[in-house]
Design a protein around this motif. Structure first.
Motif, PDB file in Angstrom:
ATOM      1  N   ARG A  81       7.898  -9.132 -16.931  1.00  0.00           N
ATOM      2  CA  ARG A  81       9.004 -10.167 -16.954  1.00  0.00           C
ATOM      3  C   ARG A  81      10.163  -9.462 -16.259  1.00  0.00           C
ATOM      4  N   ALA A  82      10.570  -8.315 -17.119  1.00  0.00           N
ATOM      5  CA  ALA A  82      12.203  -7.756 -16.516  1.00  0.00           C
ATOM      6  C   ALA A  82      11.794  -7.121 -14.936  1.00  0.00           C
ATOM      7  N   ILE A  83      10.636  -6.750 -14.685  1.00  0.00           N
ATOM      8  CA  ILE A  83      10.265  -6.295 -13.232  1.00  0.00           C
ATOM      9  C   ILE A  83      10.330  -7.276 -12.088  1.00  0.00           C
ATOM     10  N   GLY A  84       9.911  -8.513 -12.845  1.00  0.00           N
ATOM     11  CA  GLY A  84       9.827  -9.568 -11.888  1.00  0.00           C
ATOM     12  C   GLY A  84      11.267 -10.138 -11.501  1.00  0.00           C
ATOM     13  N   PHE A  85      12.193 -10.140 -12.705  1.00  0.00           N
ATOM     14  CA  PHE A  85      13.834 -10.602 -12.591  1.00  0.00           C
ATOM     15  C   PHE A  85      14.373  -9.702 -11.692  1.00  0.00           C
ATOM     16  N   TYR A  86      14.163  -8.432 -11.764  1.00  0.00           N
ATOM     17  CA  TYR A  86      14.969  -7.477 -11.050  1.00  0.00           C
ATOM     18  C   TYR A  86      14.444  -7.292  -9.651  1.00  0.00           C
ATOM     19  N   GLU A  87      13.435  -7.354  -9.335  1.00  0.00           N
ATOM     20  CA  GLU A  87      12.833  -7.653  -7.912  1.00  0.00           C
ATOM     21  C   GLU A  87      13.482  -8.802  -7.245  1.00  0.00           C
ATOM     22  N   ALA A  88      13.556  -9.972  -7.997  1.00  0.00           N
ATOM     23  CA  ALA A  88      13.747 -11.366  -7.608  1.00  0.00           C
ATOM     24  C   ALA A  88      15.376 -11.095  -7.022  1.00  0.00           C
ATOM     25  N   THR A  89      15.942 -10.140  -7.700  1.00  0.00           N
ATOM     26  CA  THR A  89      17.636 -10.124  -7.592  1.00  0.00           C
ATOM     27  C   THR A  89      17.941  -9.029  -6.696  1.00  0.00           C
ATOM     28  N   GLY A  90      16.755  -8.536  -6.012  1.00  0.00           N
ATOM     29  CA  GLY A  90      17.011  -7.589  -4.950  1.00  0.00           C
ATOM     30  C   GLY A  90      16.813  -5.983  -5.345  1.00  0.00           C
ATOM     31  N   TRP A  91      16.337  -5.741  -6.417  1.00  0.00           N
ATOM     32  CA  TRP A  91      16.161  -4.583  -6.894  1.00  0.00           C
ATOM     33  C   TRP A  91      14.850  -3.972  -6.224  1.00  0.00           C
ATOM     34  N   GLU A  92      14.578  -2.661  -6.097  1.00  0.00           N
ATOM     35  CA  GLU A  92      13.299  -2.112  -5.619  1.00  0.00           C
ATOM     36  C   GLU A  92      13.234  -0.933  -6.528  1.00  0.00           C
ATOM     37  N   HIS A  93      12.017  -0.667  -6.663  1.00  0.00           N
ATOM     38  CA  HIS A  93      11.352   0.522  -7.545  1.00  0.00           C
ATOM     39  C   HIS A  93      11.560   1.508  -6.515  1.00  0.00           C
ATOM     40  N   ASP A  94      12.261   2.627  -7.010  1.00  0.00           N
ATOM     41  CA  ASP A  94      12.519   3.800  -6.065  1.00  0.00           C
ATOM     42  C   ASP A  94      11.436   5.021  -6.260  1.00  0.00           C
ATOM     43  N   GLY A  95      10.387   4.739  -6.708  1.00  0.00           N
ATOM     44  CA  GLY A  95       9.253   5.675  -7.049  1.00  0.00           C
ATOM     45  C   GLY A  95       9.573   6.712  -8.113  1.00  0.00           C
ATOM     46  N   VAL A  96      10.513   6.706  -8.782  1.00  0.00           N
ATOM     47  CA  VAL A  96      11.000   7.599  -9.855  1.00  0.00           C
ATOM     48  C   VAL A  96      10.376   6.858 -11.262  1.00  0.00           C
ATOM     49  N   ARG A  97       9.905   7.751 -11.985  1.00  0.00           N
ATOM     50  CA  ARG A  97       9.349   7.226 -13.288  1.00  0.00           C
ATOM     51  C   ARG A  97       9.778   8.428 -14.305  1.00  0.00           C
ATOM     52  N   ARG A  98      10.216   8.202 -15.473  1.00  0.00           N
ATOM     53  CA  ARG A  98      10.634   9.268 -16.314  1.00  0.00           C
ATOM     54  C   ARG A  98       9.997   8.685 -17.657  1.00  0.00           C
ATOM     55  N   VAL A  99       9.785   9.816 -18.538  1.00  0.00           N
ATOM     56  CA  VAL A  99       9.131   9.566 -20.031  1.00  0.00           C
ATOM     57  C   VAL A  99      10.392   9.700 -20.773  1.00  0.00           C
ATOM     58  N   GLU A 100      10.638   8.760 -21.651  1.00  0.00           N
ATOM     59  CA  GLU A 100      11.765   9.011 -22.652  1.00  0.00           C
ATOM     60  C   GLU A 100      11.122   8.811 -24.139  1.00  0.00           C
ATOM     61  N   VAL A 101      11.803   9.254 -24.970  1.00  0.00           N
ATOM     62  CA  VAL A 101      11.882   8.995 -26.429  1.00  0.00           C
ATOM     63  C   VAL A 101      12.593   7.939 -26.797  1.00  0.00           C
ATOM     64  N   ILE A 102      12.076   6.520 -26.843  1.00  0.00           N
ATOM     65  CA  ILE A 102      12.752   5.486 -27.314  1.00  0.00           C
ATOM     66  C   ILE A 102      12.481   5.106 -28.778  1.00  0.00           C
ATOM     67  N   PRO A 103      13.388   4.990 -29.728  1.00  0.00           N
ATOM     68  CA  PRO A 103      13.394   5.154 -31.031  1.00  0.00           C
ATOM     69  C   PRO A 103      12.017   5.755 -31.766  1.00  0.00           C
ATOM     70  N   GLY A 104      11.935   7.017 -31.510  1.00  0.00           N
ATOM     71  CA  GLY A 104      10.835   7.721 -32.104  1.00  0.00           C
ATOM     72  C   GLY A 104       9.392   7.523 -31.413  1.00  0.00           C
ATOM     73  N   VAL A 105       9.338   6.866 -30.048  1.00  0.00           N
ATOM     74  CA  VAL A 105       8.103   6.751 -29.491  1.00  0.00           C
ATOM     75  C   VAL A 105       8.644   7.131 -27.963  1.00  0.00           C
ATOM     76  N   THR A 106       7.354   7.792 -27.339  1.00  0.00           N
ATOM     77  CA  THR A 106       7.253   8.105 -26.109  1.00  0.00           C
ATOM     78  C   THR A 106       7.262   6.771 -25.185  1.00  0.00           C
ATOM     79  N   ALA A 107       7.851   6.662 -24.138  1.00  0.00           N
ATOM     80  CA  ALA A 107       7.645   5.687 -23.363  1.00  0.00           C
ATOM     81  C   ALA A 107       7.911   6.008 -21.874  1.00  0.00           C
ATOM     82  N   ALA A 108       7.280   5.486 -20.988  1.00  0.00           N
ATOM     83  CA  ALA A 108       7.440   5.558 -19.393  1.00  0.00           C
ATOM     84  C   ALA A 108       8.555   4.495 -18.934  1.00  0.00           C
ATOM     85  N   GLU A 109       9.591   4.718 -18.272  1.00  0.00           N
ATOM     86  CA  GLU A 109      10.396   4.045 -17.531  1.00  0.00           C
ATOM     87  C   GLU A 109      10.412   4.224 -16.116  1.00  0.00           C
ATOM     88  N   LEU A 110      10.675   3.023 -15.311  1.00  0.00           N
ATOM     89  CA  LEU A 110      10.542   3.107 -13.712  1.00  0.00           C
ATOM     90  C   LEU A 110      11.998   3.043 -13.361  1.00  0.00           C
TER      91      LEU A 110
END
Length: 179
Positions: A143-172
Motif C-alpha cells: 500500500r505504501a509502496i504504491g502510494f510513493y510510486e504514484a507520487t513520483g518516488w522510485e526505489h533506488d535499489g538500496v535495502r537496509r535491515v533495521e531493528v524496529i521495536p525489537g524485531v529485525t525488518a527490511a526497509e527499501l
C-alpha cells in the motif's frame, strides 16, 4: 472533506503518538509480528513526539532543519509528515538530500490526506534548498509502496535491515528529485 495542512505544535504530540501507533498496527499487520504491534504504546510515542516537536518549535520552514506538518480534517489531526536532513548516512547522501516520513490515520487512508502532506513536504524541502529527498518503506508494504510510486518516488535499489521495536525488518530506500 477539505484537508488543511499546518505546522505541528507541541500540543499535537498525544494525537501524533496515537496516529503513529494506529498506522503501524494497521499498515504493518502481517509484516511485523502481531505481539510487537499489539505492544506499541501510543502514550510513549506521544512523549517521543512531545520532545521532537518541542525541539522543532520555532524552526523556520525555509531552513534545512527538521519540521513536522499535520493534516487536519474537520478540526481533527489525521496525519503528519516529518521533513529535514537525512538521519544517518545509509547510501551516500549529500547535504542537498532531505529525508521524510509520512503517516496517515488508517481511517483517513485513500482520502487524499497523504497527497496533501506529500505536496506540502516536497514544497517545504524545495524552499529549504534541498535538491532531492529520500525515504524508507517497510519491505512488503504494498500500500505504501504504491502510494510513493504514484507520487513520483522510485526505489533506488538500496535495502537496509533495521531493528524496529525489537524485531529485525527490511526497509527499501526510495528517492525523488525536488523542484
Amino acid at each position: 472533506m477539505t484537508t488543511t495542512v499546518r505546522r505541528a505544535r507541541p500540543d499535537d504530540a498525544t494525537t501524533l503518538g496515537a496516529i503513529h501507533v494506529r498506522s503501524w498496527q494497521r499498515g504493518y499487520d502481517g509484516l511485523l509480528p502481531a505481539d510487537v504491534l499489539a505492544d506499541l504504546d501510543p502514550v510513549a510515542r506521544g512523549q517521543w513526539w512531545a520532545q521532537l516537536l518541542q525541539a522543532q518549535d520555532g524552526t523556520p520552514d525555509d531552513t534545512p532543519g527538521p519540521v513536522t506538518h499535520v493534516a487536519e480534517r474537520g478540526g481533527a489531526v489525521v496525519g503528519f509528515v516529518g521533513t529535514g536532513p537525512v538521519r544517518g548516512s545509509d547510501h551516500g547522501e549529500s547535504a542537498s538530500t532531505a529525508e521524510l516520513f509520512l503517516y496517515v490515520d488508517p481511517e483517513a487512508w485513500r482520502g487524499g490526506v497523504g497527497r496533501e502532506l506529500m505536496a506540502t513536504a516536497t514544497a517545504r524541502l524545495t524552499r529549504a534548498g534541498y535538491t532531492d529527498a529520500m525515504l524508507w518503506v517497510l519491505e512488503g508494504n504494498a500500500r505504501a509502496i504504491g502510494f510513493y510510486e504514484a507520487t513520483g518516488w522510485e526505489h533506488d535499489g538500496v535495502r537496509r535491515v533495521e531493528v524496529i521495536p525489537g524485531v529485525t525488518a527490511a526497509e527499501l530506500g526510495y528517492r525523488r528529485q525536488l523542484g
